[in-house]
Design a protein around this motif. Structure first.
Motif, PDB file in Angstrom:
ATOM      1  N   ASP A   1     -22.176  74.154 -50.142  1.00  0.00           N
ATOM      2  CA  ASP A   1     -21.174  73.291 -49.507  1.00  0.00           C
ATOM      3  C   ASP A   1     -21.532  71.815 -49.714  1.00  0.00           C
ATOM      4  OD1 ASP A   1     -23.169  72.647 -47.695  1.00  0.00           O
ATOM      5  OD2 ASP A   1     -22.391  73.967 -46.117  1.00  0.00           O
ATOM      6  N   ARG A   2     -20.755  70.944 -49.101  1.00  0.00           N
ATOM      7  CA  ARG A   2     -20.926  69.513 -49.311  1.00  0.00           C
ATOM      8  C   ARG A   2     -22.331  69.039 -48.910  1.00  0.00           C
ATOM      9  NH1 ARG A   2     -16.698  65.447 -48.760  1.00  0.00           N
ATOM     10  NH2 ARG A   2     -15.395  66.959 -47.669  1.00  0.00           N
ATOM     11  N   GLU A   3     -22.904  69.714 -47.909  1.00  0.00           N
ATOM     12  CA  GLU A   3     -24.238  69.329 -47.437  1.00  0.00           C
ATOM     13  C   GLU A   3     -25.347  69.989 -48.265  1.00  0.00           C
ATOM     14  OE1 GLU A   3     -21.764  70.301 -45.097  1.00  0.00           O
ATOM     15  OE2 GLU A   3     -21.343  68.149 -44.997  1.00  0.00           O
ATOM     16  N   GLY A   4     -24.945  70.800 -49.238  1.00  0.00           N
ATOM     17  CA  GLY A   4     -25.948  71.419 -50.103  1.00  0.00           C
ATOM     18  C   GLY A   4     -26.438  72.772 -49.632  1.00  0.00           C
ATOM     19  N   HIS A   5     -25.841  73.298 -48.553  1.00  0.00           N
ATOM     20  CA  HIS A   5     -26.257  74.620 -48.066  1.00  0.00           C
ATOM     21  C   HIS A   5     -25.520  75.721 -48.816  1.00  0.00           C
ATOM     22  CE1 HIS A   5     -26.852  72.017 -44.346  1.00  0.00           C
ATOM     23  NE2 HIS A   5     -28.065  72.324 -44.770  1.00  0.00           N
ATOM     24  N   PRO A   6     -26.211  76.847 -49.052  1.00  0.00           N
ATOM     25  CA  PRO A   6     -25.528  77.981 -49.684  1.00  0.00           C
ATOM     26  C   PRO A   6     -24.341  78.398 -48.825  1.00  0.00           C
ATOM     27  CG  PRO A   6     -27.898  78.394 -49.512  1.00  0.00           C
ATOM     28  CD  PRO A   6     -27.620  77.158 -48.717  1.00  0.00           C
ATOM     29  N   THR A   7     -23.227  78.732 -49.461  1.00  0.00           N
ATOM     30  CA  THR A   7     -22.058  79.159 -48.693  1.00  0.00           C
ATOM     31  C   THR A   7     -21.306  80.250 -49.431  1.00  0.00           C
ATOM     32  OG1 THR A   7     -20.051  78.410 -47.538  1.00  0.00           O
ATOM     33  CG2 THR A   7     -20.472  77.437 -49.693  1.00  0.00           C
ATOM     34  N   THR A   8     -20.674  81.125 -48.652  1.00  0.00           N
ATOM     35  CA  THR A   8     -19.754  82.088 -49.240  1.00  0.00           C
ATOM     36  C   THR A   8     -18.319  81.743 -48.816  1.00  0.00           C
ATOM     37  OG1 THR A   8     -20.038  83.572 -47.363  1.00  0.00           O
ATOM     38  CG2 THR A   8     -21.469  83.954 -49.271  1.00  0.00           C
ATOM     39  N   ASP A   9     -18.169  80.599 -48.149  1.00  0.00           N
ATOM     40  CA  ASP A   9     -16.852  80.137 -47.709  1.00  0.00           C
ATOM     41  C   ASP A   9     -16.242  79.288 -48.831  1.00  0.00           C
ATOM     42  OD1 ASP A   9     -14.689  78.750 -46.669  1.00  0.00           O
ATOM     43  OD2 ASP A   9     -15.639  78.391 -44.718  1.00  0.00           O
ATOM     44  N   ALA A  10     -15.238  79.844 -49.492  1.00  0.00           N
ATOM     45  CA  ALA A  10     -14.685  79.179 -50.670  1.00  0.00           C
ATOM     46  C   ALA A  10     -14.114  77.811 -50.318  1.00  0.00           C
ATOM     47  CB  ALA A  10     -13.615  80.062 -51.318  1.00  0.00           C
ATOM     48  N   ALA A  11     -13.526  77.689 -49.134  1.00  0.00           N
ATOM     49  CA  ALA A  11     -12.937  76.412 -48.743  1.00  0.00           C
ATOM     50  C   ALA A  11     -14.015  75.332 -48.641  1.00  0.00           C
ATOM     51  CB  ALA A  11     -12.196  76.557 -47.413  1.00  0.00           C
ATOM     52  N   ARG A  12     -15.202  75.727 -48.178  1.00  0.00           N
ATOM     53  CA  ARG A  12     -16.303  74.762 -48.099  1.00  0.00           C
ATOM     54  C   ARG A  12     -16.882  74.491 -49.492  1.00  0.00           C
ATOM     55  NH1 ARG A  12     -18.334  73.654 -43.129  1.00  0.00           N
ATOM     56  NH2 ARG A  12     -20.431  73.303 -43.911  1.00  0.00           N
ATOM     57  N   ALA A  13     -16.942  75.532 -50.301  1.00  0.00           N
ATOM     58  CA  ALA A  13     -17.503  75.371 -51.649  1.00  0.00           C
ATOM     59  C   ALA A  13     -16.672  74.408 -52.494  1.00  0.00           C
ATOM     60  CB  ALA A  13     -17.590  76.731 -52.342  1.00  0.00           C
TER      61      ALA A  13
END
Lengths: 353, 353
Positions: free
Chosen positions: A201-213
């Motif tokens: 995500d924007r903060e650099g954390h791994p994400t599976t949330d496509a909207a955040r990605a």
């Protein structure tokens, strides 16, 4: 909805021509977009057109420019793209490379300030059809994080390679990102979670949330090696074309800024003996016929899937989202007319050879 | 055991010279092997030497050959390697490429029938040190299965790219396989299971048993994309060099057959304006300084790790298995003498610049 290549080509050519694109350039840009649809790569197809048209309408794209080029040395062509259509500038450069490579054996063009090339396979297939090996690199906006990093610093930096054989050429066309940002958008639109490891995500954390990605960064493909290839392409293009590095690239995903990415095209006269070409195609056939890991999923060689989809699409048409088709028709500046009233493009026919 | 580069260089040069290798060629081959050790890549270091010596002893390697070359066109050099030492033939070709690229801007050499190149980074670093972009491909025995396939059909087909900057060049050197067969052998020797997805056994079944994987196939790196790159390199080299395709390649892993793989070297005059070179190195520094995904694991740029290990090794020496060192000394054909009695190589010093 399913549409035919003829209908779509005619509409695309008309939309481009209405905005001052010379007929030949409009035909070429239309072919590049529709070829992507035929090959099952809609991310590089008609959905790119509204942005191109908006760029023309806003003066960010010069539809009649084909680039100013000079030979920096005997076999290296430097091209100022003059904000022309990507395919127009690139095909003009390729024409010069082919002429030059007849004597030099290898020739390279470094292009800056032209618009999006579309699907790179188009160019290397064109090169392979003339019996040469083709290699193409293109740079883009920062969307990909380094291996071991968390923030977007690299473009998706696609690369394409084609090698002619006695049969169909091998045609590889791939980005150096794990997936395209287009695919992230598709996941976001459908609300599906992303597979782990694809994005941050924007903060650099791994994400599976496509909207955040969508506001973060995509992983490079293949770990450290894919990252290495991506960043090598990043530097190689900037060094040769003097184009912007990813964090400063604009104009391939927006209709707000001039396009300042770069492209590198290489033509190598293969000059293979006939028996070598035969060996190459026989080898590819052996690979295709080798045992596969999944039943009913034969082993493929790069380009096989696209070629199969193209054959099918030429017969049956291809799918296009009704909203996109409606959007394209709404961009028609003339009295709406049936696309079928246009003369079918002859160029696509010419390519089938 | 820890040994110094001086001691190892002297021994390697002596072992090669005893078998009729001209002094300059022995120095070059020794440097290439020891550089791999210094950079922490023992798979391309001294463990390759017994095989090279055995190949000389059996008449499979001509230690005094440097290749016969001709310009197939203005900028494409074709090299018959005459079973010479890989580094000797390649550096001879590179010398010609550099001279030619001064006027053509880009030049390519296609080599067949020379021996193993060793670590490809050696060559592209050499190119970058002269201000040019370097690209090198090499083919090898069939060890890698296609994506979606189960049997070994591709070489590990390594590629290397170096791009000069105002600081240290970016230097990428990677195979297109998930791991090296050397690593599989290490796992087998230690009895550790392989990570899933690395390899298949002789029958094509997935396996984590390294001993079974040694007779099977390694996965390509990066799924379909890494496979695509590997098979594109496979075809590109064979097309240009007329060398064997992986299933028919012999002589890089054995001491029984002539070596018939191929290599392709490309030199591109970067001719970057000074401000472009500065932008490239500033960009790499920004990437290095960007937030990392693992604490205490800074983001790296291709070549950083090797450069750090080299600096450390030059100060502290490098590790070598006592058995290998003993084997190398047993291959000394002369009365055993202390390696330290040899004059240290001057070439390694010359490279440090």
């Amino acid at each position: 909805m399913q549409i035919s290549n003829w209908g779509s080509l005619a509409l695309v050519r008309s939309l481009l021509a209405q905005r001052g694109t010379p007929e030949r350039y409009a035909a070429l840009q239309a072919d590049v977009l529709v070829e992507a649809e035929l090959k099952g790569h809609p991310s590089h197809g008609l959905q790119r057109l509204p942005r191109l048209l908006a760029r023309m309408d806003r003066g960010l794209l010069n539809p009649s420019a084909s680039g100013q080029s000079h030979w920096r040395s005997d076999a290296v062509l430097v091209v100022e793209g003059e904000q022309g259509l990507g395919p127009v500038v690139a095909m003009q450069a390729l024409h010069q490379l082919h002429q030059r490579a007849a004597s030099t054996g290898i020739a390279l063009a470094a292009i800056r300030n032209s618009n999006h090339l579309g699907m790179l396979a188009w160019y290397v297939e064109h090169i392979a059809a003339r019996g040469c090996i083709g290699i193409v690199f293109s740079s883009s906006e920062a969307l990909v994080h380094p291996h071991g990093g968390t923030r977007a610093f690299l473009g998706t930096n696609p690369f394409a390679i084609a090698v002619p054989t006695a049969g169909r050429p091998l045609v590889l066309d791939a980005s150096t990102s794990m997936v395209s940002m287009g695919k992230i958008h598709h996941y976001a639109a459908s609300g599906r979670p992303l597979p782990e490891g694809w994005a941050r995500d924007r903060e650099g954390h791994p994400t599976t949330d496509a909207a955040r990605a969508m506001h973060g960064a995509i992983a490079p493909f293949g770990g450290a090696k894919g990252y290495g290839l991506g960043i090598a392409i990043e530097l190689l293009i900037a060094a040769l074309a003097g184009s912007a590095l990813a964090p400063n690239v604009r104009g391939t995903l927006d209709a707000d800024a001039l396009c300042n990415k770069g492209d590198v095209l290489v033509v190598i006269d293969a000059a293979s003996a006939p028996d070598v070409s035969q060996q190459l195609s026989a080898y590819l056939d052996t690979v295709r016929d080798s045992p596969s890991s999944e039943p009913d999923c034969p082993v493929r060689v790069p380009g096989d899937g696209a070629a199969q989809r193209r054959t099918h699409s030429l017969k049956s048409g291809f799918d296009i989202a009704p909203q996109l088709w409606a959007e394209l028709q709404s961009l028609d500046l003339q009295t709406p007319s049936s696309p079928s009233s246009f003369t079918p493009a002859s160029i696509l026919e010419g390519q089938k050879q």
